[in-house]
Design an enzyme around this catalytic site. Sequence first.
Site, PDB file in Angstrom:
ATOM      1  CD  GLU A 345      -3.120   0.884   2.158  1.00  0.00           C
ATOM      2  OE1 GLU A 345      -4.203   0.353   1.829  1.00  0.00           O
ATOM      3  OE2 GLU A 345      -2.888   1.262   3.326  1.00  0.00           O
ATOM      4  CG  HIS A 376       6.248 -29.648   5.069  1.00  0.00           C
ATOM      5  ND1 HIS A 376       6.699 -30.934   4.868  1.00  0.00           N
ATOM      6  CD2 HIS A 376       6.946 -29.165   6.139  1.00  0.00           C
ATOM      7  CE1 HIS A 376       7.608 -31.224   5.783  1.00  0.00           C
ATOM      8  NE2 HIS A 376       7.780 -30.166   6.565  1.00  0.00           N
ATOM      9  CE  LYS A 505     -12.031   3.694   0.321  1.00  0.00           C
ATOM     10  NZ  LYS A 505     -11.577   4.288   1.597  1.00  0.00           N
TER      11      LYS A 505
END
Length: 536
Positions: A345, A376, A505
């Site tokens: 950001e 793993h 947004k």
Amino acid sequence: MSDIWQQLSAHRAATEATPLTDYFAQDADRFARYSASAGEMLLDYSKTALDDTARDLLVQLAESVDLKSRIAAMMSGAKINSTENRAVLHTALRAPKDAVIEVDGENVVPGIQKVLAQMGAFATALREGSYQTKTGTAFTDVVNIGIGGSDLGPVMATLALAPYHDGPACHFVSNVDGAHIHDVLAGLNPETTLVVIASKTFTTIETMTNAETAIQWLKGALGEDVSTHLAAVSTALDKTAAMGIPDARVFGFADWVGGRYSMWGPIGLPIMIAVGPESFGEFLAGAAAMDQHFRDAPLMENLPALLGLIGVWHNNICGYGSRAVLPYDQRLSRLPAYLQQLDMESNGKSVALDGSPLPRASGPVVWGEPGTNGQHAFYQLLHQGTQVIPTEFLIAATGHEPELAHQHNLLKANCLAQSEALMLGRSWDEAREIAIARGFDGVDADRMAGHLSFPGNRPSVTLAYPKLTPFVFGQIVALYEHRVFTEGVIWGINSFDQWGVELGKELATRLLPMVEGADASQKDASTRGLLAKLST
């Protein structure tokens, strides 16, 4: 500065074929010369392809953009967030009490200390049971409702400092997905739960939606007046009052603290409730120590600056557009997610400070998981994949469980083995010998050698520290904050705004009525099709 970039690129082209192992063979003191310390914290960057020439050029690059002056400007209250005309003073939140740091002619430190004392008094009363529930009992749980910087830091910190928890249990809700708050509240008793609503403006849609749900949950058990069970981190006193939260339980902070840099102040309230004001103070002290190191240490010995310059080397000169952060510390399992916001950001920008397009790559993709779990999962790609991904290991000398020291030793062995394996690799001849030892011969041994060989020569750095204490944790987080700043200064971008989050947004606000059935005929075909598929 362009000449330095050209010299770095030319030097990389001339040395790219040099195996990392050759640097160690040619220099018995390479570890000592390519590591640096801040207190008891060590950064080993000897397993990168830096040599003296490359490192000198990178330091020249930092000097050419006047990094030291930019550090001083940030820490003194200059308005370096140019797109929002704001100072950038998260460092002031952990500054000494007698520091003088001015914004618009006013020393901000006394105000910071006043709010910190108010937080401490409230946290202590809550922890000791003198601040009680509506029914006159002690609070057992705290639910923090926030998102982004109001969530990621506190979530990470409360887990990282779990051995120091001696207060109410802390829980976190961030996602607007109703499943999140449902699952968190399902295991709690509303009669003994405090809800902290963290939103500077009290308008963040996800946070306010979850807050309303939590308040209704409280009212279902306690009746209409649930103000005793509410606190807020906000500057919107009119909105907090309208929600029934008295000013005494509202903790505010100034606009010169960005969300992703905010857990050192009121956003850190749940951390303080969990571990207490004393441990929270040690957390701040660790960050302040790293601030001083970043400000004062020469660039060649400066951990955040070095880590930033190594990031620039890997990203811009070597062309590695991703980096993996691999904490060999289970309690740092949320660090990669926190760094995704802090780094991506801050530095996920494509324009320079003057608004012109950047001439080179900026922030890389940052990701990771704790070791040994990642071994793993995705380490296969790190070792044998076609992309080179620089890795950053974090490891403590000792854990918090002395009775499990043998397990911590195994953890350390795995961490060191991975960094060594990434560097060394395994040659085709060595792989063929292993294949033969496993019963293959002739063409089959040749074939298996390709599968069992490792290219090696894959860079990594290791951050080593004595133990994950509040002080050390503060050092680690501040180190990464300042690394991000270093890279942003080199790239010539504003690391303290986030305009890229706005458009989505805005569109979500416009789309909500369409999700609920309003006309969507003006939308693109894909969006219309998805709306139809998702209609209820």
